[in-house]
Each structure stands twice: as C-alpha cells, then as structure tokens.
Motif scaffolding. Structure first.
Motif, short mmCIF file in Angstrom:
data_model
loop_
_atom_site.label_atom_id
_atom_site.label_comp_id
_atom_site.label_asym_id
_atom_site.label_seq_id
_atom_site.Cartn_x
_atom_site.Cartn_y
_atom_site.Cartn_z
N ALA A 133 42.30 85.50 -4.14
CA ALA A 133 43.20 86.19 -3.20
C ALA A 133 44.51 85.42 -3.10
N ASP A 134 45.63 86.16 -3.11
CA ASP A 134 46.95 85.53 -3.17
C ASP A 134 47.61 85.41 -1.80
N ARG A 135 47.38 86.41 -0.94
CA ARG A 135 48.18 86.49 0.30
C ARG A 135 47.28 86.90 1.46
N TYR A 136 47.73 86.55 2.67
CA TYR A 136 46.97 86.93 3.86
C TYR A 136 47.96 87.39 4.94
N LEU A 137 47.64 88.53 5.54
CA LEU A 137 48.47 89.06 6.63
C LEU A 137 47.71 88.93 7.94
N MET A 146 45.91 76.30 2.53
CA MET A 146 44.99 76.74 1.47
C MET A 146 45.72 77.35 0.28
N GLY A 147 47.05 77.52 0.42
CA GLY A 147 47.83 78.03 -0.71
C GLY A 147 48.03 79.53 -0.70
N TYR A 148 47.67 80.19 0.40
CA TYR A 148 48.00 81.61 0.50
C TYR A 148 49.50 81.77 0.75
N GLU A 149 50.08 82.88 0.26
CA GLU A 149 51.36 83.35 0.81
C GLU A 149 51.01 83.95 2.17
N VAL A 150 51.81 83.61 3.17
CA VAL A 150 51.40 83.93 4.53
C VAL A 150 52.34 84.98 5.15
N GLY A 151 51.72 86.01 5.72
CA GLY A 151 52.49 87.04 6.42
C GLY A 151 52.06 87.15 7.87
N LEU A 210 57.86 79.39 11.34
CA LEU A 210 56.64 79.50 10.52
C LEU A 210 56.98 79.65 9.04
N ASP A 211 58.26 79.89 8.75
CA ASP A 211 58.72 80.04 7.36
C ASP A 211 57.86 81.07 6.62
N LEU A 212 57.79 82.26 7.21
CA LEU A 212 56.87 83.28 6.71
C LEU A 212 57.30 83.84 5.36
N ASP A 213 56.33 84.14 4.53
CA ASP A 213 56.59 84.81 3.25
C ASP A 213 56.71 86.32 3.45
N MET A 214 56.00 86.83 4.44
CA MET A 214 56.02 88.28 4.71
C MET A 214 56.11 88.47 6.22
N CYS A 254 64.89 84.95 8.16
CA CYS A 254 64.03 84.62 7.00
C CYS A 254 64.55 85.40 5.80
N PRO A 255 65.66 84.97 5.19
CA PRO A 255 66.32 85.81 4.18
C PRO A 255 65.47 86.12 2.96
N ARG A 256 64.52 85.24 2.63
CA ARG A 256 63.74 85.45 1.40
C ARG A 256 62.41 86.18 1.64
N ALA A 257 62.12 86.51 2.87
CA ALA A 257 60.80 87.09 3.16
C ALA A 257 60.69 88.51 2.60
N ASN A 258 59.45 88.90 2.33
CA ASN A 258 59.17 90.30 2.03
C ASN A 258 58.92 91.02 3.36
N ILE A 259 59.70 92.07 3.59
CA ILE A 259 59.65 92.77 4.89
C ILE A 259 59.42 94.26 4.64
N PRO A 260 58.28 94.80 5.06
CA PRO A 260 58.05 96.24 4.85
C PRO A 260 58.76 97.10 5.89
N SER A 261 59.11 98.30 5.46
CA SER A 261 59.49 99.36 6.39
C SER A 261 58.18 100.08 6.70
N THR A 262 57.68 99.95 7.93
CA THR A 262 56.26 100.21 8.20
C THR A 262 55.96 101.68 8.53
N THR A 263 54.66 101.99 8.44
CA THR A 263 54.19 103.33 8.80
C THR A 263 54.40 103.61 10.29
#
Ligand code: SAM
Ligand code: SF4
Length: 354
Positions: free
Chosen positions: A140-144, A179-184, A209-213, A260-269
């Motif tokens: 597993a790569d990422r955790y939200l 643990m090395g997850y990308e963290v959202g 938190l320097d979030l990835d997502m 957080c300019p580099r984060a992945n940010i969804p346009s949500t449901t």
C-alpha cells in the motif's frame, strides 16, 4: 501565510479580492503540480462501521442502512476497470470494519500490486500499527485519514472514542508518515460547532503536517445521525459558525493550495453535491488537481450513504469515467498519466502550450 491571514481570507466577501484568491491558487497549482488532473478510482468496498461519528450515515447505530462488504473478486473486477480506463490509483475506502482483517486486506493489496501497475490508497479508518505495517509491507502506497477538526473538544464530541482506546488521528498521521506512506488528511467544512478560528487553525495545521494529499468538502446533514437532531448540535462561540456552503469550500481549497503548494487536492463529491452543474470544475480552477471517479458497483454505491443525495450516486463506473474526462477537458486541463504521487521536488516547468 499566518493563521490570522487565513482567517481573514475565510471571511472575505469582496468579489474582486476573491477573484484574486482564485487566481493565486490556480497559478500556484500550475507552478507546483502542473496542468494534469489525476484520476483516483474510488472503491467503497464495505459500509460496515463500528464507530459512532455524529455526522456520518455509516455510523454503527444507523439500523436503517443495509450493510454490504464486497468480495475480493468483486473488488478486483473494479480494479481491472481502473487499469483499462488509465487511472493511476485505486482508493480502497470503507467504514471502520473489524471484519476487514489485517490478512484479508494485505492479500488484496498484494493482488493489486502483483497484477496491476496501480498505486494503492487505503482509507479504512483508525487501525492498529500492526495492521498499518502489514498493509504497507504488502505494497500500500498511501493512506487517507481526515483529522476532521483541530478543535479537540469538538472532535471528541463529534467523533467519540471506542471504549478503552483514545482516538488520536493526528498521532496516527505521524505514524503513517514514519511507515513510509504518503499521507492525506483533511476536514469537513461547516460542521456544527466549527468556528472560523477553528477552520483557520485546520488549514495552518495542513502545512504543519506537510500533507501529501488534502481532502476537504462541505459537511452535509444526514437525518439518521445525532447531528440530524437540532438539540444535539454544538454551537460555535460568538456566532462564529462556518457555513457549510460552496463558497467557503472554494476558499478552503484555494487556501490549502497556497499553504501546501505541492499537495494533491481533489475536487470532492461533497462539493459536487452542492453544485452538480460545475462544482467539480470550479474546484479544479481554484486549486484542486485530482478527481475521484467512483468505481463502486451501483448496487453498493447507493448503500454507501454517508450523507443523502450524493452527487452521481446512481451513475455507473463507466458513466463516471466519461463524465470526469469531459469535465477535465472543459477547463482546458489534461488527464494525468501514471500514479501521480505527491510532487516533493522542484516546481513544474511550464510547457510551451501553457
Ligand atoms: N471510515 C473512514 C474514516 O472515517 O476515515 C473512511 C470513510 S469516511 C465515510 C470518509 C470521510 O467522510 C470522513 O473522514 C468524513 O470527513 C466524511 N464524512 C462523513 N460524514 C460526512 C457528512 N455527513 N458530510 C460530509 N462528509 C462526511
Ligand atoms: Fe465510520 Fe468513517 Fe463514517 Fe466515522 S466517518 S462513522 S469511521 S465511516
């Protein structure tokens, strides 16, 4: 940007100033993560949940809800669709479901990683470190995991701990990172009791938190929850309650991009539920760079009712695929290729076409 400035932007009403905010967020998105919009295929694989979150329709005591849990083969059929349609990631999401065992989920992650090139994101609530390690080792790569609100008293009221175990999502986010997850993570906007000061602190915490997502969306009322009862609803002090509306959601997306300019940010449901016509597009134009087409089979999708009348709840996975691509193209952006991991390096160089 300091918390006071974030607070001032959240309260901004001047249309010209807001246009300036949208432009800053859009330019920052373009500079740091580029014009690609990454597609994350969402698989809502179980709506069983042991928790008592006061806002969510999946909470354990909601006996009006028919519960389901998909089999590995059903999930793998969705995963293969994701590959066929060129998605880079699947997001496996569920209620907090103890029947989803460490071994079961580890073997599913191993299957996906062995049979496909997809990145795997988990969003299955608060689990033990042993579980999280096992899933990470399985690939597993990422955790939200949204922290929901940084106001501790409000969090404890709306998200009661399970008997005998404290609920500390912030601490869990730190362990996931180790643990090395990308963290959202993220929050709901306008949950009863949330003040503007709270929301400004939430956004400042995204940076800390320097979030990835970063996933943010409006709170939407579900009648079969404690928050469905007006007498339960917490009240923000000094009439400082944040509205759960579209404009505030755009402000939070834009401010999240700026902190957080580099984060992945969804346009949500949840945002699309407030504006079905072009909410997703406006999110993309105000800082977001991710869409999450739903891969959940329609017979299960209607039962993943965290709030009623969710946008696209009757759509097929194929319908979502076409719709998302068309929306991305309508705002002059391109569909992302590959897993679309968090951009931790240099800003993206503009191409001649941009
Ligand atoms: N059970 C996992 C968890 O809680 O992290 C993942 C699934 S949960 C449904 C995903 C997110 O849905 C929560 O983090 C919460 O922010 C959001 N959510 C729940 N109820 C909501 C509501 N009524 N309105 C808007 N968002 C809601
Ligand atoms: Fe369960 Fe997550 Fe809903 Fe809370 S938000 S009741 S943990 S599904």
């Amino acid at each position: 940007m300091e918390s006071d400035q974030i607070h001032a932007w959240l309260r901004e009403t001047n249309p010209a100033r807001l246009t300036h905010l949208w432009r800053m967020a859009d330019a920052t998105r373009q500079q740091y993560v580029g014009g690609e919009v990454h597609l994350r295929g969402l698989i809502e694989f179980s709506n069983h949940c042991v928790r008592l979150c006061a806002y969510c329709g999946l909470r354990a005591p909601n006996s009006a809800l028919t519960r389901y849990r998909m089999t590995q083969d059903e999930i793998m059929a969705c995963v293969r669709q994701a590959v066929a349609w060129g998605y880079g990631t699947v997001v496996l999401q569920s209620g907090e479901d103890p029947q989803v065992s460490r071994e079961w989920l580890a073997s599913l992650v191993r299957r996906i990683k062995a049979e496909t090139p997809l990145a795997v994101t988990l969003s299955v609530g608060e689990r033990s470190d042993e579980d999280l390690w096992a899933w990470r080792e399985a690939g597993a790569d990422r955790y939200l995991l949204r922290f929901e609100t940084s106001n501790k008293a409000l969090y404890d009221r709306l998200h009661p701990p399970r008997p005998g175990s404290a609920s500390d999502r912030l601490a869990m986010l730190g362990r996931l990172r180790e643990m090395g997850y990308e963290v959202g993570s993220g929050v709901m906007i306008g949950i009863p009791g949330q003040s503007y000061r709270d929301l400004a602190a939430d956004i400042a915490l995204f940076r800390e938190l320097d979030l990835d997502m970063i996933g943010v969306g409006p709170y939407l009322l579900h009648p079969n929850t404690p928050l469905g009862d007006p007498s339960f609803r917490p009240v923000a002090p000094d009439h400082d309650q944040v509205p759960a509306d579209e404009l505030t959601t755009y402000k939070v997306i834009a401010l999240s991009r700026l902190v957080c300019p580099r984060a992945n940010i969804p346009s949500t449901t949840a945002l699309a539920t407030l504006n079905r016509t072009n909410g997703r597009e406006l999110g993309l134009e105000r800082g977001a760079n991710v869409l999450m087409p739903n891969l959940t089979p329609p017979q299960y999708r209607v039962l993943y009712e965290i709030y009623p009348n969710k946008a696209c709840f009757q759509e097929t996975a194929e319908g979502c695929f076409g719709c998302m691509r068309q929306r991305i193209e309508s705002v002059g952006r391109t569909v992302g290729v590959g897993p679309g991991s968090a951009a931790r390096g240099e800003p993206v160089q503009p191409t001649a076409a941009e």
